[in-house]
Write a protein that holds these residues in place. Structure first.
Motif, PDB file in Angstrom:
ATOM      1  N   PRO A  53       0.816  -1.219   0.000  1.00 31.54           N
ATOM      2  CA  PRO A  53       0.000   0.000   0.000  1.00 31.54           C
ATOM      3  C   PRO A  53       0.845   1.263   0.000  1.00 31.54           C
ATOM      4  CG  PRO A  53       0.091  -0.915   2.194  1.00 31.54           C
ATOM      5  CD  PRO A  53       0.806  -1.887   1.301  1.00 31.54           C
ATOM      6  N   HIS A  54       0.264   2.311  -0.510  1.00 32.99           N
ATOM      7  CA  HIS A  54       0.854   3.650  -0.383  1.00 32.99           C
ATOM      8  C   HIS A  54       0.381   4.177   0.957  1.00 32.99           C
ATOM      9  CE1 HIS A  54       2.199   7.635  -1.722  1.00 32.99           C
ATOM     10  NE2 HIS A  54       1.175   8.066  -1.021  1.00 32.99           N
ATOM     11  N   VAL A  55       1.312   4.493   1.845  1.00 33.87           N
ATOM     12  CA  VAL A  55       0.948   4.891   3.199  1.00 33.87           C
ATOM     13  C   VAL A  55       1.426   6.309   3.470  1.00 33.87           C
ATOM     14  CG1 VAL A  55       1.220   4.370   5.656  1.00 33.87           C
ATOM     15  CG2 VAL A  55       1.080   2.512   4.000  1.00 33.87           C
ATOM     16  N   ASN A  56       0.537   7.130   3.909  1.00 36.17           N
ATOM     17  CA  ASN A  56       0.866   8.450   4.442  1.00 36.17           C
ATOM     18  C   ASN A  56       0.599   8.366   5.921  1.00 36.17           C
ATOM     19  OD1 ASN A  56       1.501   9.761   2.040  1.00 36.17           O
ATOM     20  ND2 ASN A  56      -0.621  10.267   1.640  1.00 36.17           N
ATOM     21  N   GLY A  57       1.620   8.418   6.690  1.00 41.77           N
ATOM     22  CA  GLY A  57       1.289   8.248   8.095  1.00 41.77           C
ATOM     23  C   GLY A  57       2.492   8.424   8.979  1.00 41.77           C
TER      24      GLY A  57
END
Length: 89
Positions: free
Chosen positions: A59-63
């Protein structure tokens, strides 16, 4: 962020893995859809194992994304790609 096979970075990743993105245009709406190997219109998914590594399960994760505490009613939404085709990010 949406991950569509027509995104430049996703298309480059798929091509680097030896795949192809086949694009088609809806004659009524003008909307362009890209399909990995002509099959699926997503470039990242937990399923579609037969298309890995072209369709990535990473997944592409922004966090991390902070959620409100229990009193603030924080919400985490996990949804399929079709939800984000009709709702805004």
């Amino acid at each position: 962020r949406d991950h569509k096979p027509t995104d430049d970075d996703e298309k480059a990743r798929i091509k680097a893995e030896g795949g192809v993105v086949i694009e088609s245009t809806n004659p009524d709406t003008g909307a362009v859809t890209g399909r990995v190997q002509g099959a699926v219109a997503v470039s990242r998914a937990f399923g579609d194992n037969n298309l890995q590594p072209l369709v990535s399960s990473v997944p592409h994760v922004n966090g991390p994304v902070p959620l409100a505490d229990a009193r603030g009613g924080g919400v985490l939404v996990v949804a399929c790609d079709g939800v984000w085709d009709v709702l805004s990010d």
